[in-house]
Every structure is written in C-alpha cells, then in structure tokens.
Scaffold this motif. Structure first.
Motif, mmCIF file in Angstrom:
data_model
loop_
_atom_site.group_PDB
_atom_site.id
_atom_site.type_symbol
_atom_site.label_atom_id
_atom_site.label_comp_id
_atom_site.label_asym_id
_atom_site.label_seq_id
_atom_site.Cartn_x
_atom_site.Cartn_y
_atom_site.Cartn_z
ATOM 1 N N ALA A 225 -9.993 8.184 -7.545
ATOM 2 C CA ALA A 225 -10.516 7.893 -6.206
ATOM 3 C C ALA A 225 -9.612 6.836 -5.582
ATOM 4 C CB ALA A 225 -11.954 7.389 -6.295
ATOM 5 N N GLN A 226 -8.893 7.212 -4.529
ATOM 6 C CA GLN A 226 -7.942 6.291 -3.925
ATOM 7 C C GLN A 226 -8.200 6.151 -2.429
ATOM 8 O OE1 GLN A 226 -5.760 4.143 -3.552
ATOM 9 N NE2 GLN A 226 -4.374 3.968 -5.288
ATOM 10 N N SER A 227 -7.521 5.168 -1.867
ATOM 11 C CA SER A 227 -7.559 4.962 -0.418
ATOM 12 C C SER A 227 -6.144 5.156 0.110
ATOM 13 C CB SER A 227 -8.045 3.546 -0.099
ATOM 14 O OG SER A 227 -7.048 2.601 -0.456
ATOM 15 N N SER A 228 -5.941 4.848 1.367
ATOM 16 C CA SER A 228 -4.609 4.959 1.944
ATOM 17 C C SER A 228 -3.627 3.985 1.300
ATOM 18 C CB SER A 228 -4.667 4.743 3.464
ATOM 19 O OG SER A 228 -5.629 3.793 3.827
ATOM 20 N N ALA A 229 -4.130 3.099 0.421
ATOM 21 C CA ALA A 229 -3.241 2.229 -0.357
ATOM 22 C C ALA A 229 -2.311 3.041 -1.251
ATOM 23 C CB ALA A 229 -4.064 1.282 -1.220
ATOM 24 N N LEU A 230 -2.690 4.277 -1.537
ATOM 25 C CA LEU A 230 -1.866 5.141 -2.379
ATOM 26 C C LEU A 230 -0.477 5.349 -1.795
ATOM 27 C CD1 LEU A 230 -1.751 7.062 -4.865
ATOM 28 C CD2 LEU A 230 -2.552 8.878 -3.344
ATOM 29 N N ALA B 128 -8.498 -2.095 -11.967
ATOM 30 C CA ALA B 128 -7.766 -2.747 -10.886
ATOM 31 C C ALA B 128 -6.424 -3.289 -11.345
ATOM 32 C CB ALA B 128 -8.616 -3.876 -10.311
ATOM 33 N N GLY B 129 -5.570 -3.534 -10.360
ATOM 34 C CA GLY B 129 -4.273 -4.144 -10.642
ATOM 35 C C GLY B 129 -3.160 -3.518 -9.830
ATOM 36 N N GLY B 130 -2.268 -4.373 -9.318
ATOM 37 C CA GLY B 130 -1.099 -3.879 -8.598
ATOM 38 C C GLY B 130 -1.431 -3.107 -7.354
ATOM 39 N N GLY B 131 -2.468 -3.515 -6.615
ATOM 40 C CA GLY B 131 -2.818 -2.815 -5.382
ATOM 41 C C GLY B 131 -3.229 -1.371 -5.615
ATOM 42 N N GLY B 132 -3.758 -1.088 -6.809
ATOM 43 C CA GLY B 132 -4.195 0.272 -7.132
ATOM 44 C C GLY B 132 -3.201 1.036 -7.991
ATOM 45 N N GLY C 253 -0.266 -4.264 -1.319
ATOM 46 C CA GLY C 253 -0.157 -2.823 -1.145
ATOM 47 C C GLY C 253 -1.458 -2.124 -0.843
ATOM 48 N N SER C 254 -2.556 -2.867 -0.769
ATOM 49 C CA SER C 254 -3.845 -2.259 -0.435
ATOM 50 C C SER C 254 -3.867 -1.868 1.039
ATOM 51 C CB SER C 254 -4.992 -3.228 -0.741
ATOM 52 O OG SER C 254 -4.879 -4.398 0.060
ATOM 53 N N ALA C 255 -4.849 -1.043 1.415
ATOM 54 C CA ALA C 255 -4.947 -0.582 2.801
ATOM 55 C C ALA C 255 -5.158 -1.747 3.767
ATOM 56 C CB ALA C 255 -6.074 0.434 2.937
ATOM 57 N N VAL C 256 -5.956 -2.729 3.354
ATOM 58 C CA VAL C 256 -6.189 -3.874 4.244
ATOM 59 C C VAL C 256 -4.946 -4.753 4.323
ATOM 60 C CG1 VAL C 256 -8.675 -3.875 3.949
ATOM 61 C CG2 VAL C 256 -7.291 -5.204 2.373
ATOM 62 N N HIS C 257 -4.166 -4.767 3.277
ATOM 63 C CA HIS C 257 -2.902 -5.504 3.313
ATOM 64 C C HIS C 257 -1.965 -4.885 4.344
ATOM 65 C CE1 HIS C 257 1.125 -6.635 1.175
ATOM 66 N NE2 HIS C 257 0.889 -7.429 2.201
ATOM 67 N N ILE C 258 -1.833 -3.567 4.323
ATOM 68 C CA ILE C 258 -0.903 -2.922 5.249
ATOM 69 C C ILE C 258 -1.388 -3.054 6.692
ATOM 70 C CG2 ILE C 258 -1.749 -0.535 5.384
ATOM 71 C CD1 ILE C 258 1.876 -1.658 4.733
ATOM 72 N N SER C 259 -2.722 -3.043 6.907
ATOM 73 C CA SER C 259 -3.246 -3.276 8.257
ATOM 74 C C SER C 259 -2.803 -4.640 8.771
ATOM 75 C CB SER C 259 -4.778 -3.199 8.263
ATOM 76 O OG SER C 259 -5.227 -1.873 8.118
ATOM 77 N N SER C 260 -2.902 -5.645 7.902
ATOM 78 C CA SER C 260 -2.504 -7.007 8.281
ATOM 79 C C SER C 260 -1.020 -7.094 8.572
ATOM 80 C CB SER C 260 -2.871 -7.982 7.151
ATOM 81 O OG SER C 260 -4.234 -7.909 6.832
ATOM 82 N N GLU C 261 -0.214 -6.467 7.711
ATOM 83 C CA GLU C 261 1.236 -6.544 7.869
ATOM 84 C C GLU C 261 1.708 -5.811 9.123
ATOM 85 O OE1 GLU C 261 3.118 -8.465 6.384
ATOM 86 O OE2 GLU C 261 2.644 -8.698 4.272
ATOM 87 N N LYS C 262 1.121 -4.656 9.405
ATOM 88 C CA LYS C 262 1.505 -3.922 10.613
ATOM 89 C C LYS C 262 1.182 -4.747 11.850
ATOM 90 C CE LYS C 262 1.243 0.561 10.981
ATOM 91 N NZ LYS C 262 0.749 1.959 11.046
ATOM 92 N N PHE C 263 0.012 -5.374 11.851
ATOM 93 C CA PHE C 263 -0.378 -6.197 12.991
ATOM 94 C C PHE C 263 0.536 -7.416 13.114
ATOM 95 C CE2 PHE C 263 -2.618 -9.590 15.101
ATOM 96 C CZ PHE C 263 -3.139 -8.954 16.214
ATOM 97 N N ARG C 264 0.774 -8.094 11.981
ATOM 98 C CA ARG C 264 1.626 -9.284 11.984
ATOM 99 C C ARG C 264 3.018 -8.970 12.516
ATOM 100 N NH1 ARG C 264 5.701 -11.046 9.341
ATOM 101 N NH2 ARG C 264 5.743 -9.291 7.892
#
Length: 322
Positions: free
Chosen positions: A92-97, A69-73, A161-172
């Motif tokens: 193994a990555q998520s949309s955080a990539l 871990a580290g730096g949002g992936g 930079g994680s996927a859940v971070h970007i979900s929050s930022e887009k909504f905010r």
C-alpha cells in the motif's frame, strides 16, 4: 543432446506455465500480507487499512498488515518488490512511491520495473498548516516573511521523499524561499510539533488537517491542488497566488511484485473496484478528504512512470537532497 535439451526446456516451460495458471485460478487460498511502508497513524496508514478490512471480506481471506517504515517508504516498498510474485504480498503506497526511490541511491528497486500496479484507492489534497501563534494571516504574509529571512522557516514531513515532503518542496521552490526540512517517522509526531510551535509549517493531508483547522488549533494558508477544495472554500491554491507548477496531489494505491501473474492482478483489481464502488466505502473515503479515482492497472503504471520523470526534474532543479 541439443535436441534433448530443447525438448526438456519446452516441457519445463509448459509445466511452469500450467502451474502458474493453476496457482492463479486458486488464488487466494491463504492469508495475504500487506505492507504499509509508513508509521501508524499517518494518512498513508489509515487509508489503506480502511480498504483492506473490506477487501479481506470480499476475497474471503485475512489480510494481515505490517507497518515497515523507513526511507520515505523505500524500506517497505523494496521488501515487497523482492517478495515472491504469488499474489500474497501487497504494497500500500502513496504518491511517495514516485519520489523517495529517486532520493536514495541505494533504494535497490525501481518502482516502474519491480512493481506492478493493481488498483487506485483515491486522491486528495494536502493543506499547508501553520501554528496559530505565528503572525501570518495569509499565504502572502508567510511568503513575504520567509523571503525576508532566508532559512528561518522549518517544515515537517513524514519522511524524506514522502508525498507531503514533495508538496512542501514544490511550493518552496516555486515561491523562491529557503526552508529547513525536518523529517519525522509518522504524521502524529509532525502534528504534535506544529501544535507546540516547534516547526513552522506542514503540508498535511486534508482529512488530518480539517479537525485542527475547524477547532482553531492551526491556520490553513494554501491547498496543494490545482482547484480549491470544498471543505476549505476560502483557502487559495498555488496558482491563485501566482505560483507556477507548485501544485501537487496525493494519491494512494496498491501494488504487487512485478512478475505476479496477470490473472491474479486482474482478480485483485476486480475485487477492489467492487469494494471501492460501494456507497459505504465512498462515504468513508470522503470523510478522509479523498475522491474516487478509478484507474486500470496499465494506466496506473503509466502514471507512475510520468511522475517519476517529473519528480526527477524537480529534485535536480530544486536541489532536494536526502
């Protein structure tokens, strides 16, 4: 001398190509290492582990998993991008990539240049959960309260930079509210602080959120996807409450270093598709709130490029900083 060098180069290229072909034909001949660039217990950890267990049996070789871990992936992803392109280093990555490398100028790798897509595991929704003690009964209540006191809201994620971070930022950004980002190393840590009321919201992967919602430990206000999810039929989408471009979908996939022989990529893709098509695997993924998303490696590469471009625009417009 010039003629000699030309002949030498031709023979060298021939033998390198021949050696690569033999390597691809024999793959896999030994243990495979898979890096998960997030902490244990998060959705980005649980989902690929499930697949790797059965993929190992299909390939006939052990797959050893390392959490880095580290730096949002970024840390784990960069390590794989720089690994030998021999088919024995998986990521193994998520949309955080398509987010984190844009936020860290020293990421030292480019997802679209230094990694090659292999297979997509599946995709699903994040759901915005808040502590049950908070007074907001609906997403409209929450937005009104956040706008009334700018900067009073805090939201958690599993890293910048994680996927859940970007979900929050887009909504905010779409809702026009100010909020403080609190990054954590892994999902269980965020959940603990949501349950303890120490942060206000978390765009949590659906599978993790469902038990907490059903047991009444948290309240679900909105899902991140364009359409409602079957498991939460009463929870609206961003579009339904009038927010434009606020939806986001989390996906999980597997990658290798960019110069990995195409024959190896094709073999790994075929083996994974076979595993993912089994009823048992599809049932397991469904329990995690994921839907199958079959995709060819080339199509995955295109998806990564499109999302990188879109997220670059969001980061600039919303003023997202590491």
């Amino acid at each position: 001398m010039t003629r000699f060098l030309r002949v030498f180069c031709l023979y060298a290229c021939f033998w390198i190509a021949a050696a690569t072909q033999v390597q691809a034909q024999d793959w896999p001949a030994r243990l495979i290492k898979a890096t998960i660039p997030f902490g244990p217990g998060s959705a980005a950890d649980v989902v690929p582990r499930l697949v790797f267990e059965r993929l190992s049996a299909e390939l006939g070789q052990p797959i050893v998993i390392e959490n880095r871990a580290g730096g949002g992936g970024v840390v784990g992803s960069a390590a794989v991008a720089k690994s030998d392109p021999d088919g024995y280093s998986l990521l193994a990555q998520s949309s955080a990539l398509t987010v984190a490398p844009l936020l860290f100028p020293n990421a030292s790798f480019d997802p679209s240049r230094d990694l090659a897509s292999v297979f997509m595991i599946g995709s699903g929704a994040n759901v915005m959960i808040v502590p049950k003690e908070r007074p907001w009964k609906t997403i409209q209540d929450f937005i009104a309260a956040a706008r009334a006191k700018p900067g009073s809201i805090s939201f958690g994620s599993v890293g910048i930079g994680s996927a859940v971070h970007i979900s929050s930022e887009k909504f905010r950004y779409a809702a026009g509210i100010e909020a403080t980002h609190v990054p954590y190393r892994a999902g269980p840590e965020v959940i603990a602080d949501i349950l303890g009321g120490r942060i206000d919201l978390y765009f949590c992967p659906l599978a993790t959120a469902l038990p907490l919602i059903r047991e009444g430990q948290v309240r679900a206000l909105v899902v991140s996807t364009p359409k409602r999810v079957a498991e939460l039929p009463d929870v609206p989408t961003p579009a339904e409450i009038g927010l434009k471009d606020a939806d986001s979908e989390i996906w999980f996939g597997v990658f290798v270093p960019a110069k990995t022989p195409r024959e190896i990529v094709d073999k790994l893709h075929a083996a994974a598709e076979k595993v993912l098509a089994t009823p048992a695997m599809q049932a397991s993924l469904a329990k995690l709130g994921l839907e199958p998303r079959p995709m060819k490696p080339a199509d995955m590469d295109d998806l990564v490029k499109r999302e990188l471009a879109a997220n670059q625009e969001l980061i600039k417009a919303a003023g997202i900083k590491p």
